[in-house]
Design a protein around this motif. Sequence first.
Motif, PDB file in Angstrom:
ATOM      1  N   MET A 154       0.840  -1.187   0.000  1.00 23.43           N
ATOM      2  CA  MET A 154       0.000   0.000   0.000  1.00 23.43           C
ATOM      3  C   MET A 154       0.886   1.253   0.000  1.00 23.43           C
ATOM      4  N   SER A 155       0.547   2.196  -0.832  1.00 17.48           N
ATOM      5  CA  SER A 155       1.360   3.413  -0.925  1.00 17.48           C
ATOM      6  C   SER A 155       0.860   4.468   0.062  1.00 17.48           C
ATOM      7  N   ARG A 156       1.694   5.469   0.229  1.00 12.71           N
ATOM      8  CA  ARG A 156       1.390   6.565   1.144  1.00 12.71           C
ATOM      9  C   ARG A 156       1.619   7.880   0.425  1.00 12.71           C
ATOM     10  N   ARG A 157       0.686   8.809   0.581  1.00 13.81           N
ATOM     11  CA  ARG A 157       0.823  10.139  -0.036  1.00 13.81           C
ATOM     12  C   ARG A 157       1.775  10.979   0.787  1.00 13.81           C
ATOM     13  N   VAL A 158       2.745  11.558   0.101  1.00 18.49           N
ATOM     14  CA  VAL A 158       3.688  12.475   0.733  1.00 18.49           C
ATOM     15  C   VAL A 158       3.769  13.743  -0.101  1.00 18.49           C
ATOM     16  N   TYR A 159       4.254  14.788   0.534  1.00 16.92           N
ATOM     17  CA  TYR A 159       4.380  16.096  -0.097  1.00 16.92           C
ATOM     18  C   TYR A 159       5.824  16.542   0.038  1.00 16.92           C
ATOM     19  N   LEU A 160       6.429  16.905  -1.083  1.00 15.63           N
ATOM     20  CA  LEU A 160       7.846  17.241  -1.133  1.00 15.63           C
ATOM     21  C   LEU A 160       8.024  18.714  -1.474  1.00 15.63           C
ATOM     22  N   GLY A 161       8.733  19.436  -0.617  1.00 13.43           N
ATOM     23  CA  GLY A 161       8.948  20.858  -0.827  1.00 13.43           C
ATOM     24  C   GLY A 161      10.072  21.129  -1.807  1.00 13.43           C
ATOM     25  N   LEU A 162       9.748  21.879  -2.859  1.00 17.70           N
ATOM     26  CA  LEU A 162      10.697  22.244  -3.909  1.00 17.70           C
ATOM     27  C   LEU A 162      10.540  23.723  -4.232  1.00 17.70           C
ATOM     28  N   VAL A 176       5.202  22.258  -4.489  1.00 20.67           N
ATOM     29  CA  VAL A 176       5.035  21.016  -3.738  1.00 20.67           C
ATOM     30  C   VAL A 176       4.756  19.904  -4.743  1.00 20.67           C
ATOM     31  N   ALA A 177       5.547  18.837  -4.656  1.00 23.50           N
ATOM     32  CA  ALA A 177       5.290  17.642  -5.457  1.00 23.50           C
ATOM     33  C   ALA A 177       4.510  16.668  -4.576  1.00 23.50           C
ATOM     34  N   SER A 178       3.358  16.223  -5.047  1.00 27.05           N
ATOM     35  CA  SER A 178       2.568  15.211  -4.338  1.00 27.05           C
ATOM     36  C   SER A 178       2.895  13.863  -4.944  1.00 27.05           C
ATOM     37  N   ALA A 179       3.240  12.910  -4.093  1.00 30.29           N
ATOM     38  CA  ALA A 179       3.650  11.598  -4.591  1.00 30.29           C
ATOM     39  C   ALA A 179       3.060  10.489  -3.733  1.00 30.29           C
ATOM     40  N   ASP A 180       2.830   9.367  -4.355  1.00 29.24           N
ATOM     41  CA  ASP A 180       2.407   8.157  -3.653  1.00 29.24           C
ATOM     42  C   ASP A 180       3.609   7.226  -3.629  1.00 29.24           C
ATOM     43  N   VAL A 181       4.205   7.075  -2.451  1.00 30.43           N
ATOM     44  CA  VAL A 181       5.436   6.294  -2.314  1.00 30.43           C
ATOM     45  C   VAL A 181       5.160   4.956  -1.642  1.00 30.43           C
ATOM     46  N   PRO A 182       5.981   3.964  -1.945  1.00 31.61           N
ATOM     47  CA  PRO A 182       5.764   2.637  -1.366  1.00 31.61           C
ATOM     48  C   PRO A 182       6.075   2.559   0.121  1.00 31.61           C
ATOM     49  N   PRO A 214      13.238   6.503   2.200  1.00 37.22           N
ATOM     50  CA  PRO A 214      14.500   5.777   2.062  1.00 37.22           C
ATOM     51  C   PRO A 214      15.473   6.385   1.053  1.00 37.22           C
ATOM     52  N   GLY A 215      15.040   7.310   0.250  1.00 38.09           N
ATOM     53  CA  GLY A 215      15.909   7.934  -0.759  1.00 38.09           C
ATOM     54  C   GLY A 215      15.105   8.911  -1.577  1.00 38.09           C
ATOM     55  N   THR A 216      15.543   9.140  -2.788  1.00 37.41           N
ATOM     56  CA  THR A 216      14.808  10.036  -3.672  1.00 37.41           C
ATOM     57  C   THR A 216      13.484   9.390  -4.066  1.00 37.41           C
ATOM     58  N   VAL A 217      12.600  10.194  -4.577  1.00 38.99           N
ATOM     59  CA  VAL A 217      11.291   9.727  -5.039  1.00 38.99           C
ATOM     60  C   VAL A 217      11.315   9.678  -6.561  1.00 38.99           C
ATOM     61  N   ALA A 218      10.911   8.563  -7.112  1.00 36.47           N
ATOM     62  CA  ALA A 218      10.873   8.418  -8.571  1.00 36.47           C
ATOM     63  C   ALA A 218       9.788   9.315  -9.148  1.00 36.47           C
ATOM     64  N   GLU A 261       7.925   8.741 -11.494  1.00 34.59           N
ATOM     65  CA  GLU A 261       6.732   7.935 -11.776  1.00 34.59           C
ATOM     66  C   GLU A 261       5.806   7.811 -10.561  1.00 34.59           C
ATOM     67  N   ASP A 262       6.301   8.137  -9.359  1.00 36.96           N
ATOM     68  CA  ASP A 262       5.463   8.117  -8.154  1.00 36.96           C
ATOM     69  C   ASP A 262       4.781   9.457  -7.894  1.00 36.96           C
ATOM     70  N   VAL A 263       5.201  10.496  -8.612  1.00 40.64           N
ATOM     71  CA  VAL A 263       4.603  11.826  -8.457  1.00 40.64           C
ATOM     72  C   VAL A 263       3.284  11.857  -9.215  1.00 40.64           C
ATOM     73  N   VAL A 264       2.265  12.428  -8.564  1.00 43.45           N
ATOM     74  CA  VAL A 264       0.955  12.535  -9.206  1.00 43.45           C
ATOM     75  C   VAL A 264       0.635  13.968  -9.627  1.00 43.45           C
TER      76      VAL A 264
END
Length: 135
Positions: free
Chosen positions: A1-9, A72-78, A91-95, A97-100
Amino acid sequence: MSRRVYLGLVESDLAEVARSTTVPAALAFGVTDAERTARPAEDEEDLEFEAMCEALDAAGSRRRTKSERRVVASADVPSAQDGQGWSVVLPGTVALEDVVSFHVEESEGTSAGEGYDDLLWYDVTELADLVTHQG
């Protein structure tokens, strides 16, 4: 199940995101168990908005110029672990392909605590257009 995260850029980060197809995970935020417990009356959508606002505020530290727009990049990460407050540890950078989506502040140089209701929404497929039209 993925989790939504928000990345500040910031805007100037977007060209590197497009080139590398990864998003730096240093400023990652999400709805943590602690914040959910502290706000039992708030629904999930409100909590997600708060997490996105935290990412937007944190993005200000990445600005290269005072007028640069925060993103803000919204992503669903594993996987992601709860950090302090709204922060999450990835655990590292976000791909890419996980950004929505990307959320770009409408006004230049907005301060922390401002601009939350004026975010412009872009689908991840519009990244090349954002890079071309930034600034």
